[in-house]
Design a protein around this motif. Structure first.
Motif, PDB file in Angstrom:
ATOM      1  N   ALA A  15       7.241   6.594 -42.115  1.00 20.01           N
ATOM      2  CA  ALA A  15       7.388   7.575 -41.039  1.00 20.01           C
ATOM      3  C   ALA A  15       6.432   7.302 -39.903  1.00 20.01           C
ATOM      4  N   CYS A  16       5.286   6.764 -40.205  1.00 14.99           N
ATOM      5  CA  CYS A  16       4.269   6.520 -39.182  1.00 14.99           C
ATOM      6  C   CYS A  16       4.533   5.265 -38.371  1.00 14.99           C
ATOM      7  N   THR A  17       5.396   4.375 -38.821  1.00 15.60           N
ATOM      8  CA  THR A  17       5.581   3.115 -38.130  1.00 15.60           C
ATOM      9  C   THR A  17       6.623   3.182 -37.025  1.00 15.60           C
ATOM     10  N   LYS A  18       7.174   4.343 -36.776  1.00 14.78           N
ATOM     11  CA  LYS A  18       8.186   4.492 -35.753  1.00 14.78           C
ATOM     12  C   LYS A  18       7.515   4.558 -34.383  1.00 14.78           C
ATOM     13  N   ASN A  19       7.821   3.584 -33.522  1.00 12.19           N
ATOM     14  CA  ASN A  19       7.230   3.560 -32.194  1.00 12.19           C
ATOM     15  C   ASN A  19       8.099   2.702 -31.292  1.00 12.19           C
ATOM     16  N   ASN A  20       8.256   3.109 -30.047  1.00  7.47           N
ATOM     17  CA  ASN A  20       9.053   2.358 -29.092  1.00  7.47           C
ATOM     18  C   ASN A  20       8.218   1.361 -28.302  1.00  7.47           C
ATOM     19  N   ALA A  21       6.900   1.435 -28.402  1.00  4.00           N
ATOM     20  CA  ALA A  21       6.027   0.554 -27.637  1.00  4.00           C
ATOM     21  C   ALA A  21       6.067  -0.850 -28.211  1.00  4.00           C
ATOM     22  N   THR A  22       5.927  -1.830 -27.353  1.00  2.00           N
ATOM     23  CA  THR A  22       5.824  -3.207 -27.805  1.00  2.00           C
ATOM     24  C   THR A  22       4.501  -3.761 -27.314  1.00  2.00           C
ATOM     25  N   ILE A  23       3.921  -4.624 -28.107  1.00  2.00           N
ATOM     26  CA  ILE A  23       2.645  -5.240 -27.765  1.00  2.00           C
ATOM     27  C   ILE A  23       2.879  -6.737 -27.735  1.00  2.00           C
ATOM     28  N   SER A  24       2.514  -7.364 -26.632  1.00  2.00           N
ATOM     29  CA  SER A  24       2.682  -8.807 -26.546  1.00  2.00           C
ATOM     30  C   SER A  24       1.336  -9.474 -26.798  1.00  2.00           C
ATOM     31  N   GLY A  25       1.378 -10.744 -27.147  1.00  2.00           N
ATOM     32  CA  GLY A  25       0.147 -11.474 -27.404  1.00  2.00           C
ATOM     33  C   GLY A  25      -0.125 -11.604 -28.882  1.00  2.00           C
ATOM     34  N   GLN A  62      -0.440 -12.965 -38.570  1.00  4.49           N
ATOM     35  CA  GLN A  62      -0.097 -12.427 -37.249  1.00  4.49           C
ATOM     36  C   GLN A  62       0.779 -11.183 -37.376  1.00  4.49           C
ATOM     37  N   PHE A  63       0.485 -10.197 -36.548  1.00  4.85           N
ATOM     38  CA  PHE A  63       1.231  -8.947 -36.494  1.00  4.85           C
ATOM     39  C   PHE A  63       1.721  -8.729 -35.069  1.00  4.85           C
ATOM     40  N   THR A  64       2.847  -8.037 -34.953  1.00  5.94           N
ATOM     41  CA  THR A  64       3.355  -7.645 -33.645  1.00  5.94           C
ATOM     42  C   THR A  64       2.610  -6.414 -33.165  1.00  5.94           C
ATOM     43  N   GLN A  65       2.462  -5.439 -34.057  1.00  4.73           N
ATOM     44  CA  GLN A  65       1.685  -4.234 -33.779  1.00  4.73           C
ATOM     45  C   GLN A  65       1.213  -3.657 -35.094  1.00  4.73           C
ATOM     46  N   LEU A  66       0.135  -2.888 -35.022  1.00  2.00           N
ATOM     47  CA  LEU A  66      -0.457  -2.334 -36.229  1.00  2.00           C
ATOM     48  C   LEU A  66      -1.182  -1.056 -35.858  1.00  2.00           C
ATOM     49  N   ILE A  67      -0.935   0.002 -36.613  1.00  2.00           N
ATOM     50  CA  ILE A  67      -1.604   1.282 -36.365  1.00  2.00           C
ATOM     51  C   ILE A  67      -3.105   1.086 -36.524  1.00  2.00           C
ATOM     52  N   ALA A  68      -3.887   1.707 -35.643  1.00  2.00           N
ATOM     53  CA  ALA A  68      -5.335   1.509 -35.597  1.00  2.00           C
ATOM     54  C   ALA A  68      -6.075   2.167 -36.754  1.00  2.00           C
ATOM     55  N   TYR A  69      -5.417   3.011 -37.531  1.00  2.00           N
ATOM     56  CA  TYR A  69      -6.073   3.617 -38.683  1.00  2.00           C
ATOM     57  C   TYR A  69      -6.057   2.617 -39.833  1.00  2.00           C
ATOM     58  N   ALA A  70      -7.249   2.241 -40.294  1.00  2.00           N
ATOM     59  CA  ALA A  70      -7.377   1.207 -41.318  1.00  2.00           C
ATOM     60  C   ALA A  70      -6.871   1.703 -42.665  1.00  2.00           C
ATOM     61  N   GLY A  71      -6.119   0.848 -43.336  1.00  2.00           N
ATOM     62  CA  GLY A  71      -5.637   1.170 -44.669  1.00  2.00           C
ATOM     63  C   GLY A  71      -4.672   0.110 -45.155  1.00  2.00           C
ATOM     64  N   ALA A  72      -4.630  -0.089 -46.460  1.00  2.00           N
ATOM     65  CA  ALA A  72      -3.729  -1.073 -47.053  1.00  2.00           C
ATOM     66  C   ALA A  72      -3.393  -0.644 -48.474  1.00  2.00           C
ATOM     67  N   MET A  73      -2.207  -1.007 -48.917  1.00  2.00           N
ATOM     68  CA  MET A  73      -1.834  -0.821 -50.318  1.00  2.00           C
ATOM     69  C   MET A  73      -2.501  -1.960 -51.095  1.00  2.00           C
ATOM     70  N   GLY A  89       0.684  11.466 -37.795  1.00  2.00           N
ATOM     71  CA  GLY A  89       0.517  12.556 -36.843  1.00  2.00           C
ATOM     72  C   GLY A  89       1.601  12.533 -35.794  1.00  2.00           C
ATOM     73  N   THR A  90       1.377  13.286 -34.782  1.00  2.00           N
ATOM     74  CA  THR A  90       2.327  13.371 -33.686  1.00  2.00           C
ATOM     75  C   THR A  90       2.223  12.116 -32.828  1.00  2.00           C
ATOM     76  N   PRO A  91       3.330  11.442 -32.581  1.00  2.00           N
ATOM     77  CA  PRO A  91       3.299  10.245 -31.729  1.00  2.00           C
ATOM     78  C   PRO A  91       2.814  10.614 -30.338  1.00  2.00           C
ATOM     79  N   PRO A  92       2.264   9.743 -29.576  1.00  2.00           N
ATOM     80  CA  PRO A  92       2.108   8.322 -29.905  1.00  2.00           C
ATOM     81  C   PRO A  92       0.872   8.069 -30.760  1.00  2.00           C
ATOM     82  N   LEU A  93       1.039   7.216 -31.743  1.00  2.00           N
ATOM     83  CA  LEU A  93      -0.077   6.826 -32.594  1.00  2.00           C
ATOM     84  C   LEU A  93      -0.869   5.717 -31.908  1.00  2.00           C
ATOM     85  N   PRO A  94      -2.170   5.655 -32.136  1.00  2.00           N
ATOM     86  CA  PRO A  94      -2.948   4.563 -31.536  1.00  2.00           C
ATOM     87  C   PRO A  94      -2.690   3.252 -32.274  1.00  2.00           C
ATOM     88  N   TYR A  95      -2.562   2.189 -31.516  1.00  2.00           N
ATOM     89  CA  TYR A  95      -2.351   0.863 -32.086  1.00  2.00           C
ATOM     90  C   TYR A  95      -3.524  -0.036 -31.757  1.00  2.00           C
TER      91      TYR A  95
END
Length: 122
Positions: A15-25, A62-73, A89-95
């Protein structure tokens, strides 16, 4: 009970990975196991970093985008758990901005030595 917790974490992450923003680089992340526990697997987003001995570090992925809140399974032995704090939380989430990062996994004394994580920008 563990299966229910894992299912909830997966749903929250999806649910948290839904975002319309794109990050290049380039957004490069590696994982460092600073805990006192060997990890059988570390999954971050769609990437599996594989097993990681305590005191070890992986190569970058390499990642295209990643939420700025640290965590991993993470898998410890046969148990799957989450290292870090989940956030939905409520979008937009920080990346994360483009660059190189280390996701450090460590035992957190505040959390009764449970696994936690943080990003370190390089």
């Amino acid at each position: 009970m563990k299966k229910l917790i894992i299912a909830c974490l997966i749903l929250i992450t999806a649910a948290c990975t839904k975002n319309n923003a794109t990050i290049s680089g380039d957004l490069l992340v590696r994982v460092e196991n600073s805990s006192n526990t060997p990890l059988s697997a570390v999954m971050l987003g769609q990437h599996n970093f594989g097993p990681l001995k305590n005191g070890s570090m992986t190569g970058y992925q390499q990642f295209t985008q990643l939420i700025a809140y640290a965590g991993a399974m993470v898998v410890v032995g046969k148990d799957t758990t989450y290292a870090g704090m989940g956030y939905c939380g409520t979008p937009p989430l920080p990346y994360l901005e483009n660059g190189k990062y280390t996701l450090q996994i460590f035992n957190d004394p505040i959390l009764n030595n449970a696994l936690n994580s943080k990003y370190i920008k390089e």
